[in-house]
Scaffold this motif. Structure first.
Motif, mmCIF file in Angstrom:
data_model
loop_
_atom_site.group_PDB
_atom_site.id
_atom_site.type_symbol
_atom_site.label_atom_id
_atom_site.label_comp_id
_atom_site.label_asym_id
_atom_site.label_seq_id
_atom_site.Cartn_x
_atom_site.Cartn_y
_atom_site.Cartn_z
ATOM 1 N N SER A 21 0.806 -1.220 0.000
ATOM 2 C CA SER A 21 0.000 0.000 0.000
ATOM 3 C C SER A 21 0.841 1.273 0.000
ATOM 4 O O SER A 21 0.343 2.337 -0.321
ATOM 5 N N ILE A 74 0.821 0.244 -8.619
ATOM 6 C CA ILE A 74 -0.122 -0.817 -8.244
ATOM 7 C C ILE A 74 0.016 -2.043 -9.133
ATOM 8 O O ILE A 74 -0.501 -3.090 -8.818
ATOM 9 N N ARG A 130 0.180 3.249 -11.945
ATOM 10 C CA ARG A 130 0.282 3.847 -10.610
ATOM 11 C C ARG A 130 -1.106 4.111 -10.052
ATOM 12 O O ARG A 130 -2.109 3.982 -10.744
ATOM 13 N N LYS A 131 -1.132 4.496 -8.782
ATOM 14 C CA LYS A 131 -2.410 4.759 -8.114
ATOM 15 C C LYS A 131 -3.190 5.879 -8.799
ATOM 16 O O LYS A 131 -4.416 5.875 -8.805
#
Length: 126
Positions: free
Chosen positions: A46, A51, A71-72
């Protein structure tokens, strides 16, 4: 009102600049990479901004694969047959699907090249 020849040339150049600027601002952006998904990974940490990664066979080049870093903050959309896009998550990217990738920055000089995705569009099946 009568314009001198110099004023006429300046006026035409300004109008051409306005027309070109409006055209450039309104055309659709072309994807940086398009291809078929041949593999993917998911990162479960996290604290990591990444991700996952999608491995893409570049259909236009026919000889290279690209590693697409997700990516997030990457926006992922799925396109329907009418061209309408709805927001989805990374789990919607499956092996064999066609995607368009809009990137941030240039690809790395690695094998395979890596790109950071800003937006991914999962294309509708034809």
């Amino acid at each position: 009102m009568k314009l001198s020849p110099l004023q006429t040339i300046v006026f035409i150049v300004i109008l051409a600049g306005i027309a070109y600027g409006a055209y450039s601002a309104t055309i659709d952006q072309l994807p940086d990479v398009s291809g078929t998904v041949v593999g993917n990974t998911t990162v479960n940490n996290s604290t990591n901004p990444t991700i996952g990664t999608v491995y893409l066979y570049d259909d236009t080049n026919n000889s290279s694969n690209t590693s697409v870093i997700i990516r997030k903050n990457t926006k992922i959309y799925k396109e329907d047959k009418n061209g309408k896009q709805t927001s989805v998550n990374m789990s919607s990217i499956k092996n064999g699907c066609k995607i368009d990738v809009y990137t941030v920055g240039d690809p790395t000089n690695t094998i395979p090249p890596q790109v950071i995705s800003e937006r991914i569009v999962i294309k509708a099946k034809k």
